[in-house]
Scaffold this active site. Structure first.
Site, PDB file in Angstrom:
ATOM      1  N   ILE A 369       0.814  -1.215   0.000  1.00  0.00           N
ATOM      2  CA  ILE A 369       0.000   0.000   0.000  1.00  0.00           C
ATOM      3  C   ILE A 369       0.846   1.264   0.000  1.00  0.00           C
ATOM      4  O   ILE A 369       0.319   2.366  -0.085  1.00  0.00           O
ATOM      5  CB  ILE A 369      -0.955   0.023   1.209  1.00  0.00           C
ATOM      6  CG1 ILE A 369      -0.184  -0.028   2.527  1.00  0.00           C
ATOM      7  CG2 ILE A 369      -1.942  -1.126   1.120  1.00  0.00           C
ATOM      8  CD1 ILE A 369      -1.066   0.089   3.757  1.00  0.00           C
ATOM      9  N   GLY A 372       8.756   3.257  -1.153  1.00  0.00           N
ATOM     10  CA  GLY A 372       9.698   4.351  -1.312  1.00  0.00           C
ATOM     11  C   GLY A 372      11.113   3.841  -1.181  1.00  0.00           C
ATOM     12  O   GLY A 372      11.368   2.635  -1.156  1.00  0.00           O
ATOM     13  N   TYR A 373      12.044   4.793  -1.079  1.00  0.00           N
ATOM     14  CA  TYR A 373      13.463   4.443  -1.046  1.00  0.00           C
ATOM     15  C   TYR A 373      13.794   3.556   0.145  1.00  0.00           C
ATOM     16  O   TYR A 373      14.645   2.676   0.066  1.00  0.00           O
ATOM     17  CB  TYR A 373      14.293   5.726  -0.987  1.00  0.00           C
ATOM     18  CG  TYR A 373      15.771   5.491  -0.797  1.00  0.00           C
ATOM     19  CD1 TYR A 373      16.579   5.120  -1.870  1.00  0.00           C
ATOM     20  CD2 TYR A 373      16.360   5.641   0.457  1.00  0.00           C
ATOM     21  CE1 TYR A 373      17.928   4.903  -1.697  1.00  0.00           C
ATOM     22  CE2 TYR A 373      17.708   5.423   0.638  1.00  0.00           C
ATOM     23  CZ  TYR A 373      18.486   5.061  -0.445  1.00  0.00           C
ATOM     24  OH  TYR A 373      19.820   4.846  -0.266  1.00  0.00           O
ATOM     25  N   GLY A 375      11.923   1.390   1.796  1.00  0.00           N
ATOM     26  CA  GLY A 375      11.238   0.117   1.923  1.00  0.00           C
ATOM     27  C   GLY A 375       9.821   0.221   1.420  1.00  0.00           C
ATOM     28  O   GLY A 375       9.546   0.938   0.462  1.00  0.00           O
ATOM     29  N   VAL A 377       5.332  -0.377   2.564  1.00  0.00           N
ATOM     30  CA  VAL A 377       4.284  -0.589   3.553  1.00  0.00           C
ATOM     31  C   VAL A 377       3.321  -1.618   2.983  1.00  0.00           C
ATOM     32  O   VAL A 377       2.822  -1.465   1.870  1.00  0.00           O
ATOM     33  CB  VAL A 377       3.528   0.717   3.869  1.00  0.00           C
ATOM     34  CG1 VAL A 377       2.501   0.474   4.965  1.00  0.00           C
ATOM     35  CG2 VAL A 377       4.491   1.805   4.280  1.00  0.00           C
ATOM     36  N   LYS A 390       5.273  -1.505   8.161  1.00  0.00           N
ATOM     37  CA  LYS A 390       6.268  -0.701   7.459  1.00  0.00           C
ATOM     38  C   LYS A 390       7.579  -1.471   7.483  1.00  0.00           C
ATOM     39  O   LYS A 390       8.232  -1.582   8.517  1.00  0.00           O
ATOM     40  CB  LYS A 390       6.419   0.665   8.123  1.00  0.00           C
ATOM     41  CG  LYS A 390       7.468   1.545   7.464  1.00  0.00           C
ATOM     42  CD  LYS A 390       7.370   3.005   7.874  1.00  0.00           C
ATOM     43  CE  LYS A 390       7.480   3.208   9.353  1.00  0.00           C
ATOM     44  NZ  LYS A 390       7.607   4.648   9.687  1.00  0.00           N
ATOM     45  N   ASP A 493       7.061  17.508  10.517  1.00  0.00           N
ATOM     46  CA  ASP A 493       6.722  17.144   9.136  1.00  0.00           C
ATOM     47  C   ASP A 493       5.208  17.051   8.989  1.00  0.00           C
ATOM     48  O   ASP A 493       4.690  16.126   8.366  1.00  0.00           O
ATOM     49  CB  ASP A 493       7.392  15.818   8.766  1.00  0.00           C
ATOM     50  CG  ASP A 493       7.344  15.555   7.260  1.00  0.00           C
ATOM     51  OD1 ASP A 493       7.098  16.518   6.506  1.00  0.00           O
ATOM     52  OD2 ASP A 493       7.533  14.402   6.849  1.00  0.00           O
TER      53      ASP A 493
END
Length: 691
Positions: A369, A372-373, A375, A377, A390, A493
Site C-alpha cells: 500500500i 519508497g526508497y 522500503g 508498507v 512498514k 513534518d
C-alpha cells in the site's frame, strides 16, 4: 617600528604605553618584566583557556548529575554500576517486580556509559578542548619565554598564526550539521593548510630581515612588517564580510555563527586600521593594535562558548537520543529488564521489545500500500486483525554523524511506542531480522488526507462539517504531542500526507514520526515538506512548537480548498517566497460561511512571527468553541471493501474468510504515507497506491 624611543622617553603616548615594560623583580637582562600589551594578551589567553576548561568541566558534571538524577534514587547522588535504581517506585523495582541495574539501563542497551559519555567522543567537545589547550599554551609561552631569545619570535609566530585554525574551524559547527565529523575534518584540513602557508611565509619574512632582538624589543609581538600585517587583516576582513553577506541572503549559518563572524570582522577591522596607521607612522596605530589584541584575547573564550552553545548544547552528540534515554526507564518499568537489548554486528535482531516484538512469520501479508526508497508498507493480517507493516531495509538508516544505523530506527520506535491518544497513529509492534526492520501500526482504511483531497474532495464540499471534524482531530493529536512532559514532542513534518483517516472520514490521526524530536536547544535542521515549512525553519533558525502551528495552518487551508499550498509554484519557490516575501496562498473566494472561522484561525497560524502564532491549546479551544451546529453527517461508503482485502490475501496463499475484517473494530485504519529521514537529512515520500 623602532622601540628604542621607550628608553629615552621620546615615543608618542600609544607607542610608549604598549611598548613599556614594568620591572617586577630582578635587574638587568635577568629582570622579570611585565609588558603592557604582550603580557596583558598572555593573561587574556590564559583567562580564555581557563574559562573554556571550566565550562567543559561544568558541562561534564552536569551530564553526570543529570544522568544520576534520572537513574538514581532521586537524591542526585551518583551510584555505582551495580546499584539498583528506582523507576516509578521507591524500592528499585519496576512494575513487573524486576530489579534494573544502572549498567543494564545505560551501558548494555545504548552503548553509553555514564562515566564515559559520548560527549567525550564528539567532534565539538574535542574542538573546544583543542582550542582551550592551544590558548593556554600560547598564553604561557608569551608570559614565560624570555623575549630576548631567538626562539621567542619563532615560537610566537608558530603559535600565534594558529588562530587561523581556531578562528575558522569553529564555523563548521555553526551551519546546522551538528556533529558532522566529515565536515569538521574537511574544514580542519583546509584551515591547517592555510595555517602552514601563512606560518612559513611569516617565518621566512622575519628571518630574511636578519633582525636580531635587542633586550625586550621582540616582545612588541610585531614580527610581521606593517604591509604584510595590513594585507592579511584586510583580506580576512573581506572574506568574513562576504561570508556574513551570504548568510544574510541564504542562511546556511546559525544565527549564533554570525556573532562569531562579527567578532572576527571587528578584530580584523581594528587591526587593519592600526597597521595602516603604523605604515603612515601615526602614533595612534599602536593604540588600535594594542586595544584590539587585548580585547580579542580576553573575550575569545567566553564569546566562543557563547557562540557555539551553552552547557546543554555540549550534549548535542547525544541530544537527538535524549528522549529515548529518558523514556527508556518507562519501557523497562513496563516490560522488564530484558525487554530491550541491542545486539552486536551480525546478530539476528537489533532491538527486541518483549511486549511489542513480533516475528515476520506471524503475518499474513497482503498487497503493498506504500513504497519508497526506504522500503515499503504492506497490508497484513496479524492475530485476526488488519494491520499495516512498514518494512524498512536496514541499510536505509545509515547517516553521516557516525551513530549506529539502528539508532534512527530505534528513535521512531521509541517515540511511537510511548504515544497513546485517539488522534495519534497507534503503534502495535516492532519486527527486526538480519536485513529488515519493521514497524507495525494500526491499519487506516480511509487512506491519507492528501489522497482524499486529490481524489474525493467533493465529499468535503458536500459536508463542510467534515473540515471542522478533521481540524479538531488533528489539533487534539498535536496538542497531545506538544503537551508532552518534560519537553514537547515536535512533529516537524506535519502535512496532508501524514494525516490518516478512518473509513468513515470522521476521525483523523497524526502519523509518521520518523522526523519527530523532543524539543531541544539546537533544533535547526531543515526538515519536512518544503511547502509546509515555517519561514524561520526555512532560513535555518530554531525549530519550535510554533513551526508545527504554521504547518497546521497550511494543512487546514488545504482541507478547505482541496489544493496544495504551493499550487502552481515549485515547492522550493513557495518556501522561499513564504520566508522572504511573506507570501501565503490565497484564501478561497467566496468562502463557505461554515468555514469563515477556520479562515480566521488559518491567518493566525501562519503569521510570520512565531511569537504571534497561537499554541495548540488555544487552537483546540478555538475550534471546539466555534464549531458550527450542523445536520448529522452521513459517512460515505467504505473506501476499501472487505472482499477486496480478502482477495488480496488469497492471492498470497493466505486464505481469509470473506467479511473477516467486519469484526476488526479496533483496527480499521491504513498507514498510507511515510516520510523517513534519508542520508543527509532529507525525506523520501511513500506514495499511497492502494485502491
Amino acid at each position: 617600528m623602532d622601540t628604542s624611543c621607550v628608553s629615552i622617553n621620546q615615543c608618542g603616548f600609544c607607542t610608549y604605553l604598549f611598548n613599556r615594560s614594568i620591572p617586577l623583580a630582578g635587574e638587568g637582562d635577568g629582570a622579570i618584566m611585565f609588558n603592557t600589551m604582550v603580557d596583558s594578551m598572555a593573561l587574556g589567553y590564559i583567562f580564555s583557556a581557563l574559562y573554556l576548561l571550566f565550562r567543559l568541566q561544568r558541562s561534564y558534571t552536569y551530564l553526570q548529575k543529570s544522568s544520576n538524577n534520572n537513574n538514581g534514587n532521586g537524591n542526585g547522588n551518583g551510584s555505582s554500576n551495580n546499584d539498583i535504581i528506582s523507576i516509578n517506585s521507591s524500592n528499585g523495582l519496576n512494575r513487573s517486580g524486576v530489579k534494573i541495574s544502572q549498567d543494564t539501563l545505560w551501558d548494555k542497551n545504548f552503548g553509553i556509559s555514564i562515566d564515559h559519555p559520548r560527549i567525550i567522543n564528539s567532534t565539538y567537545f574535542k574542538y573546544t578542548l583543542f582550542v582551550s589547550l592551544w590558548l593556554a599554551f600560547e598564553g604561557l609561552l608569551l608570559l614565560f619565554l624570555p623575549p630576548n631569545s631567538l626562539a621567542y619570535p619563532a615560537f610566537v609566530i608558530i603559535v600565534g598564526t594558529g588562530h587561523i585554525v581556531t578562528d575558522n574551524w569553529v564555523l563548521v559547527f555553526l551551519y546546522g550539521k551538528e556533529d558532522d565529523r566529515f565536515s569538521a575534518r574537511r574544514s580542519f584540513y583546509s584551515c591547517t593548510l592555510l595555517y602552514l602557508i601563512i606560518c612559513c611565509t611569516t617565518l621566512a619574512s622575519f628571518f630574511d630581515d636578519q633582525t636580531m632582538c635587542k633586550k625586550n624589543d621582540c616582545q612588541t609581538f610585531m614580527f610581521q612588517d606593517e604591509y604584510t600585517s595590513l594585507a592579511i587583516t584586510v583580506a580576512s576582513l573581506v572574506v568574513y564580510t562576504i561570508v556574513l553577506g551570504m548568510t544574510i541572503k541564504r542562511s546556511f549559518l546559525r544565527p549564533t555563527g554570525r556573532i562569531w563572524l562579527l567578532f572576527l570582522m571587528g578584530y580584523n577591522c581594528i587591526s587593519s586600521v592600526g597597521a595602516l596607521l603604523n605604515i603612515l607612522d601615526v602614533d595612534a596605530g599602536y593604540c588600535f593594535l594594542g586595544i584590539a589584541a587585548i580585547i580579542y584575547s580576553f573575550s575569545y573564550g567566553p564569546l566562543l562558548f557563547r557562540t557555539c552553545g551553552n552547557d546543554t548544547n555540549l550534549l548535542r552528540a547525544r541530544g537527538e537520543f535524549l528522549p529515548l534515554l529518558t523514556n527508556f526507564q518507562e519501557y523497562t518499568s513496563l516490560f522488564g529488564r530484558e525487554s530491550i537489548s541491542t545486539s552486536g554486528e551480525g546478530a539476528t535482531t537489533a532491538l527486541q521489545l518483549s511486549a511489542f516484538y513480533i516475528r515476520f512469520n506471524e503475518f499474513k501479508f497482503g498487497q503493498v500500500i506504500g513504497e519508497g526508497y526506504f522500503g515499503e508498507v504492506r497490508k497484513a493480517v496479524w492475530k485476526g486483525a488488519v494491520v499495516a507493516v512498514k518494512i524498512l531495509h536496514r541499510n536505509s538508516f545509515r547517516n553521516t554523524d557516525g551513530n549506529k544505523e539502528e539508532n534512527v530506527f530505534l528513535k521512531e520506535v521509541a517515540i511511537l511506542s510511548i504515544l497513546r491518544h485517539p488522534n495519534v497513529l497507534q503503534f502495535l509492534g516492532v519486527c527486526s531480522e538480519t536485513n529488515l526492520n519493521g514497524i507495525v501500526t494500526e491499519y487506516m482504511g480511509g487512506g491519507s488526507l492528501d489522497r482524499l483531497l486529490t481524489d474525493r474532495y467533493f465529499l468535503i464540499k458536500q459536508n463542510p462539517i467534515l473540515a471542522w471534524n478533521m481540524a479538531i482531530s488533528i489539533a487534539r493529536g498535536m496538542f497531545y504531542l506538544h503537551d508532552w512532559k518534560p519537553n514537547p514532542i515536535l512533529h516537524r513534518d506535519l502535512s496532508t500526507k501524514n494525516i490518516l483517516l478512518d473509513e468513515s472520514l470522521t476521525i483523523a490521526k497524526v502519523a509518521d514520526f520518523g522526523l519527530s524530536k523532543e524539543q531541544g536547544f539546537e533544533m535547526t535542521s531543515t526538515v519536512g515538506h518544503l511547502c509546509y515549512q515555517a519561514p524561520e525553519v526555512f532560513i535555518g533558525e530554531l525549530y519550535t512548537p510554533k513551526a508545527d502551528v504554521y504547518s497546521f495552518g497550511l494543512l487546514v487551508w488545504c482541507i478547505i480548498t482541496g489544493e496544495q499550498p504551493n499550487q502552481n509554484l515549485q515547492p522550493l519557490k513557495m518556501a522561499h517566497l513564504a520566508a522572504y516575501e511573506n507570501y501565503r496562498p490565497p484564501m478561497p473566494q467566496p468562502m463557505d460561511p461554515m468555514w469563515e472561522n477556520l479562515g480566521k484561525l488559518i491567518e493566525m497560524c501562519w503569521k510570520k512571527s512565531p511569537e504571534e502564532r497561537p499554541s495548540f491549546s488555544f487552537i483546540l479551544d478555538f475550534l471546539e468553541a466555534n464549531v458550527p451546529i450542523s445536520n448529522t453527517y452521513v459517512p460515505p461508503l467504505k473506501c476499501i471493501s472487505d472482499n477486496s482485502v480478502s482477495n488480496n490475501f488469497n492471492n498470497n496463499n493466505n486464505t481469509l474468510n470473506n467479511g473477516s475484517t467486519n469484526n476488526l473494530g479496533l483496527l480499521t485504519l491504513s498507514f498510507s504515507t511515510l516520510n523517513l529521514q534519508k542520508q543527509g537529512g532529507g525525506a523520501e515520500e511513500f506514495h499511497y497506491i492502494d485502491g
